[in-house]
Design a protein around this motif. Structure first.
Motif, PDB file in Angstrom:
ATOM      1  N   ALA A 224       0.820  -1.078   0.048  1.00 52.00           N
ATOM      2  CA  ALA A 224      -0.018  -0.076  -0.022  1.00 52.00           C
ATOM      3  C   ALA A 224       0.847   1.229  -0.150  1.00 52.00           C
ATOM      4  CB  ALA A 224      -1.017   0.008   1.078  1.00 52.00           C
ATOM      5  N   TYR A 225       2.197   1.288   0.454  1.00 55.60           N
ATOM      6  CA  TYR A 225       3.058   2.473   0.407  1.00 55.60           C
ATOM      7  C   TYR A 225       3.868   2.433  -0.672  1.00 55.60           C
ATOM      8  CZ  TYR A 225       1.791   2.839   5.302  1.00 55.60           C
ATOM      9  OH  TYR A 225       0.938   3.126   6.434  1.00 55.60           O
ATOM     10  N   LEU A 226       3.659   1.601  -1.719  1.00 62.33           N
ATOM     11  CA  LEU A 226       4.234   1.631  -2.883  1.00 62.33           C
ATOM     12  C   LEU A 226       3.518   2.964  -3.681  1.00 62.33           C
ATOM     13  CD1 LEU A 226       4.401  -1.658  -4.823  1.00 62.33           C
ATOM     14  CD2 LEU A 226       6.377  -0.223  -4.349  1.00 62.33           C
ATOM     15  N   ARG A 227       4.576   3.815  -4.192  1.00 66.83           N
ATOM     16  CA  ARG A 227       4.268   4.982  -4.825  1.00 66.83           C
ATOM     17  C   ARG A 227       4.007   4.709  -6.460  1.00 66.83           C
ATOM     18  NH1 ARG A 227       7.765  10.667  -5.782  1.00 66.83           N
ATOM     19  NH2 ARG A 227       6.005  11.696  -6.758  1.00 66.83           N
ATOM     20  N   ILE A 228       2.561   4.859  -6.817  1.00 68.62           N
ATOM     21  CA  ILE A 228       2.295   4.277  -8.343  1.00 68.62           C
ATOM     22  C   ILE A 228       2.490   5.632  -9.034  1.00 68.62           C
ATOM     23  CG2 ILE A 228       0.488   3.907  -9.609  1.00 68.62           C
ATOM     24  CD1 ILE A 228      -0.811   2.513  -7.419  1.00 68.62           C
ATOM     25  N   ARG A 229       3.514   5.478 -10.122  1.00 67.28           N
ATOM     26  CA  ARG A 229       3.598   6.722 -10.857  1.00 67.28           C
ATOM     27  C   ARG A 229       2.975   6.473 -12.365  1.00 67.28           C
ATOM     28  NH1 ARG A 229       8.411   8.812  -8.769  1.00 67.28           N
ATOM     29  NH2 ARG A 229       9.631   7.475  -7.369  1.00 67.28           N
ATOM     30  N   ASN A 230       2.331   7.549 -12.846  1.00 62.44           N
ATOM     31  CA  ASN A 230       1.516   7.429 -13.961  1.00 62.44           C
ATOM     32  C   ASN A 230       2.362   8.365 -14.806  1.00 62.44           C
ATOM     33  OD1 ASN A 230      -0.128   6.883 -16.040  1.00 62.44           O
ATOM     34  ND2 ASN A 230      -1.965   7.958 -15.006  1.00 62.44           N
ATOM     35  N   PRO A 231       3.149   7.753 -16.134  1.00 65.64           N
ATOM     36  CA  PRO A 231       3.830   8.858 -16.766  1.00 65.64           C
ATOM     37  C   PRO A 231       2.907   9.059 -18.130  1.00 65.64           C
ATOM     38  CG  PRO A 231       4.699   6.571 -17.116  1.00 65.64           C
ATOM     39  CD  PRO A 231       3.952   6.608 -15.830  1.00 65.64           C
ATOM     40  N   HIS A 232       1.694   8.272 -18.118  1.00 65.56           N
ATOM     41  CA  HIS A 232       0.907   8.322 -19.330  1.00 65.56           C
ATOM     42  C   HIS A 232      -0.626   8.448 -18.822  1.00 65.56           C
ATOM     43  CE1 HIS A 232       3.931   7.081 -22.104  1.00 65.56           C
ATOM     44  NE2 HIS A 232       4.180   6.142 -21.104  1.00 65.56           N
ATOM     45  N   PRO A 233      -0.835   9.717 -18.406  1.00 60.34           N
ATOM     46  CA  PRO A 233      -2.343  10.092 -17.938  1.00 60.34           C
ATOM     47  C   PRO A 233      -3.265  10.371 -19.023  1.00 60.34           C
ATOM     48  CG  PRO A 233      -0.849  12.054 -17.648  1.00 60.34           C
ATOM     49  CD  PRO A 233       0.318  10.846 -17.883  1.00 60.34           C
ATOM     50  N   GLU A 234      -2.508  10.455 -20.293  1.00 56.78           N
ATOM     51  CA  GLU A 234      -3.203  10.585 -21.486  1.00 56.78           C
ATOM     52  C   GLU A 234      -4.102   9.017 -21.810  1.00 56.78           C
ATOM     53  OE1 GLU A 234       0.653   9.359 -22.945  1.00 56.78           O
ATOM     54  OE2 GLU A 234      -0.120  10.708 -21.450  1.00 56.78           O
ATOM     55  N   LEU A 235      -3.349   8.011 -21.307  1.00 62.27           N
ATOM     56  CA  LEU A 235      -4.058   6.945 -21.473  1.00 62.27           C
ATOM     57  C   LEU A 235      -4.577   6.145 -20.294  1.00 62.27           C
ATOM     58  CD1 LEU A 235      -0.673   5.313 -23.407  1.00 62.27           C
ATOM     59  CD2 LEU A 235      -2.901   6.065 -24.458  1.00 62.27           C
ATOM     60  N   TYR A 236      -4.163   6.385 -19.302  1.00 60.44           N
ATOM     61  CA  TYR A 236      -4.700   6.040 -18.079  1.00 60.44           C
ATOM     62  C   TYR A 236      -5.418   6.897 -17.063  1.00 60.44           C
ATOM     63  CZ  TYR A 236      -1.471   2.369 -19.944  1.00 60.44           C
ATOM     64  OH  TYR A 236      -0.728   1.443 -20.394  1.00 60.44           O
ATOM     65  N   GLN A 237      -6.802   6.898 -16.926  1.00 60.82           N
ATOM     66  CA  GLN A 237      -7.332   7.704 -16.108  1.00 60.82           C
ATOM     67  C   GLN A 237      -7.336   7.313 -14.403  1.00 60.82           C
ATOM     68  OE1 GLN A 237     -11.339   7.732 -17.930  1.00 60.82           O
ATOM     69  NE2 GLN A 237     -11.563   9.927 -17.381  1.00 60.82           N
ATOM     70  N   GLU A 238      -7.160   6.040 -14.225  1.00 59.78           N
ATOM     71  CA  GLU A 238      -6.972   5.455 -12.700  1.00 59.78           C
ATOM     72  C   GLU A 238      -6.176   4.275 -12.895  1.00 59.78           C
ATOM     73  OE1 GLU A 238      -9.930   4.026  -9.418  1.00 59.78           O
ATOM     74  OE2 GLU A 238     -10.815   4.552 -11.343  1.00 59.78           O
ATOM     75  N   ILE A 239      -5.041   4.221 -11.748  1.00 64.74           N
ATOM     76  CA  ILE A 239      -4.251   2.939 -11.637  1.00 64.74           C
ATOM     77  C   ILE A 239      -4.433   2.546 -10.086  1.00 64.74           C
ATOM     78  CG2 ILE A 239      -1.844   2.221 -12.027  1.00 64.74           C
ATOM     79  CD1 ILE A 239      -1.431   4.216 -13.764  1.00 64.74           C
ATOM     80  N   THR A 240      -4.805   1.490  -9.992  1.00 67.19           N
ATOM     81  CA  THR A 240      -4.844   1.026  -8.628  1.00 67.19           C
ATOM     82  C   THR A 240      -4.274  -0.369  -8.225  1.00 67.19           C
ATOM     83  OG1 THR A 240      -6.989  -0.109  -8.883  1.00 67.19           O
ATOM     84  CG2 THR A 240      -7.129   2.306  -8.259  1.00 67.19           C
ATOM     85  N   LEU A 241      -4.020  -0.344  -6.891  1.00 65.25           N
ATOM     86  CA  LEU A 241      -3.262  -1.632  -6.588  1.00 65.25           C
ATOM     87  C   LEU A 241      -4.298  -2.490  -5.928  1.00 65.25           C
ATOM     88  CD1 LEU A 241      -0.229  -2.803  -6.214  1.00 65.25           C
ATOM     89  CD2 LEU A 241      -0.381  -1.987  -3.578  1.00 65.25           C
ATOM     90  N   GLN A 242      -4.150  -4.057  -6.772  1.00 64.45           N
ATOM     91  CA  GLN A 242      -5.464  -4.488  -6.281  1.00 64.45           C
ATOM     92  C   GLN A 242      -4.735  -6.057  -5.941  1.00 64.45           C
ATOM     93  OE1 GLN A 242      -8.209  -3.754  -5.761  1.00 64.45           O
ATOM     94  NE2 GLN A 242      -8.513  -1.875  -6.830  1.00 64.45           N
TER      95      GLN A 242
END
Length: 544
Positions: A224-242
């Motif tokens: 849960a403490y991993l920092r999710i980095r999203n270099p492509h917000p134009e492709l991915y609206q939401e990124i979650t850890l499941q």
């Protein structure tokens, strides 16, 4: 005169329509194809770019696993609670996902009596957390759930027992023996040197009570403490850890979903990517716009090129037609007086004796036809001189009333059915070249008579001045000029196609007037309506 073939223009027009339809269809196909390929490219990126997100998210873990954990080996088993605390502090500072560290101070001795396995025991255990440290046990105390130590001790014993002390263990052997990776947990033993392994092997054969220090650390991780980095917000609206087992029962039709599993201690989790279809459509449109713009530019360039080619061909065709008409009409103009001259000459050379009256008649004919030829040649010569600016003006004082009256009388004598009205508004005298002005009057009055219906041979001449400009208006009730032709009638060799213009014109009259007026620093304009008449207005500098 040979009539121009109008079907040439119809065929050209059809070709233009076909050309426009063809390139428009190509443009539409290009748009559809480009948009489709852009959509597929974005969809492929949505599925493939997740690796970049995965790599940037998991990079801290990879660095921790490959670089930070092996630092323990550099202590060669001599970590104590203080140095272990310092090491733990550096781990907590740089790797936020590490939430707890257990430090095992291990002793390795000879096998206990009746046993064949080395005496590997725990002297003390410390637990470190981001907000402090506490001791879990000492000596042989193993905390609840201490199977981590037991498993690692067994692997270390087997490694020492089977090692040849000559070769360096491979990376695969190191990973199998000194790492224990489980969900949310990593245990690590420091890797002994070859000389240390040799000493450990001697313990199997001695009972002198010798012990060697060794270290083991267990890292408890929280994804849960991993920092999710999203270099492509134009492709991915939401990124979650499941969790890996997460699988929603239903996915909305307007959603796009993809996923990627995490490695190592986080293998029970995955990155879950979600985007609305409208979000990806917006990205497709954004990427398509430059492509569409380039396609439109190419389309416009092709249109411009086609238009320039058509314009040049049209100009060349019209020029050819003008030249053809000029040669045809000019030949006719020369042929008529030449034929008359030849006939008169033949009669004069005949054997029959002619009376004095007949001789005078034929002499008059020869004189008149020679004058016609001379007038044609002079007009061409004068036109050329005007274009080359090689003629000089001779300004003289002109009595307007006498000047206009002279031309009116001449045309009334020449054409008895020509009704000419004049109106002079306060103009008596001004300076200009009388020859040039006379040529303008001559041509405009000739045209007024020539291009009028037999029952409407009428011309109104008006003269007035405004400030420093004098105006001459020639208004007839003739056949008029179509609006589409008004810009062409002053062009050299240009002739309107009508019943009054089949013979006797080479298309120089109005062009000659235009050149004369321009040469005199004036201007000429025309207003006309078909079958109602035309009005030519000449304005010249008014000098008294």
């Amino acid at each position: 005169m040979v009539k121009s073939r109008r079907n040439i223009y119809r065929k050209n027009f059809s070709l233009i329509i076909i050309f426009l339809i063809l390139i428009t269809i190509i443009l539409v196909i290009a748009f559809i194809t480009a948009y489709s390929l852009t959509g597929k490219y974005v969809e492929n990126e949505f599925a493939s770019k997740k690796i970049e997100v995965y790599e940037q998210t998991i990079n801290p873990y990879e660095d921790f696993f490959q670089n930070k954990i092996p630092e323990i080996t550099s202590y060669q088993g001599f970590l104590d609670s203080t140095s272990a605390a310092r090491y733990a502090t550096s781990v907590f500072f740089n790797y936020n996902f590490v939430r707890k560290i257990e430090f095992y101070d291990i002793r390795i001795g000879s096998p206990p009596a009746g046993r064949k396995r080395l005496g590997i025991s725990v002297r003390s255990v410390y637990e470190f957390q981001p907000r402090g440290a506490k001791i879990l046990g000492k000596k042989k105390y193993i905390p609840a759930g201490g199977t981590d130590f037991i498993d690692m001790a067994g692997k270390l014993n087997d490694f020492i027992n089977s090692s040849d002390t000559v070769s360096v263990p491979t990376q695969s052997e190191v990973f199998r023996t000194f790492y224990d990776v489980k969900p949310d947990k990593i245990s690590y033993l420091n890797v002994p040197r070859r000389q240390d392994v040799k000493l450990y092997k001697e313990l199997f054969h001695t009972r002198n009570g010798t012990f060697y220090k060794h270290n083991m650390l267990t890292f408890l991780l929280d994804p849960a403490y991993l920092r999710i980095r999203n270099p492509h917000p134009e492709l991915y609206q939401e990124i979650t850890l499941q969790p890996v087992v997460y699988d929603p029962l239903t996915i909305e039709a307007d959603k796009r979903v993809t996923e990627v599993a995490l490695p190592g201690a986080f293998s029970n989790y995955k990155l879950y990517f979600i985007s609305d279809k409208t979000h990806l459509d917006a990205e497709i449109n954004r990427r398509f716009m430059p492509i569409g713009g380039v396609a439109l530019l190419i389309y416009a360039f092709i249109l411009l090129t086609g238009w320039l080619i058509y314009r040049n061909l049209s100009v060349n065709l019209k020029l050819f037609k003008l030249q053809y008409d000029f040669i045809n009409n000019f030949t006719h103009e020369f042929k008529t007086p030449v034929s008359v001259i030849k006939i008169a000459g033949s009669n004069l050379r005949g054997e029959n004796v002619m009376s004095e009256r007949q001789l005078k008649h034929y002499g008059k004919i020869l004189d008149e036809e020679a004058d016609k030829l001379n007038e044609l040649m002079n007009r061409l010569l004068s036109f050329t001189q005007l274009e080359n600016r090689s003629i000089a003006t001779k300004k003289e004082g002109i009595d307007i009333e006498s000047f206009v009256k002279g031309y009116v009388e001449t045309f009334r004598l020449k054409y008895h059915d020509f009704h000419i009205n004049t109106e002079l508004n306060g103009i008596n005298f001004f300076y200009a070249d009388p020859v040039m002005l006379g040529s303008i009057f001559q041509n405009l009055m000739e045209n007024a008579y020539k291009y009028s219906h037999p029952q409407k041979k009428e011309l109104d001449i008006k003269v007035w001045h405004e400030r420093k400009t004098i105006f001459f208006s020639f208004a007839d009730k003739g056949i008029g000029v179509p609006k589409s032709e008004l810009n062409n009638i002053f062009r050299k060799f240009y002739r309107l196609e009508n019943q009054y213009n089949q013979n006797g014109s080479v298309g120089l009259g109005l062009a000659f007037c235009k050149e004369l007026v321009n040469f005199m620093d004036g201007d000429i304009t025309v207003k006309s309506k078909v079958n109602q008449g035309s009005e030519f207005i000449v304005n010249l500098p008014y000098q008294t």
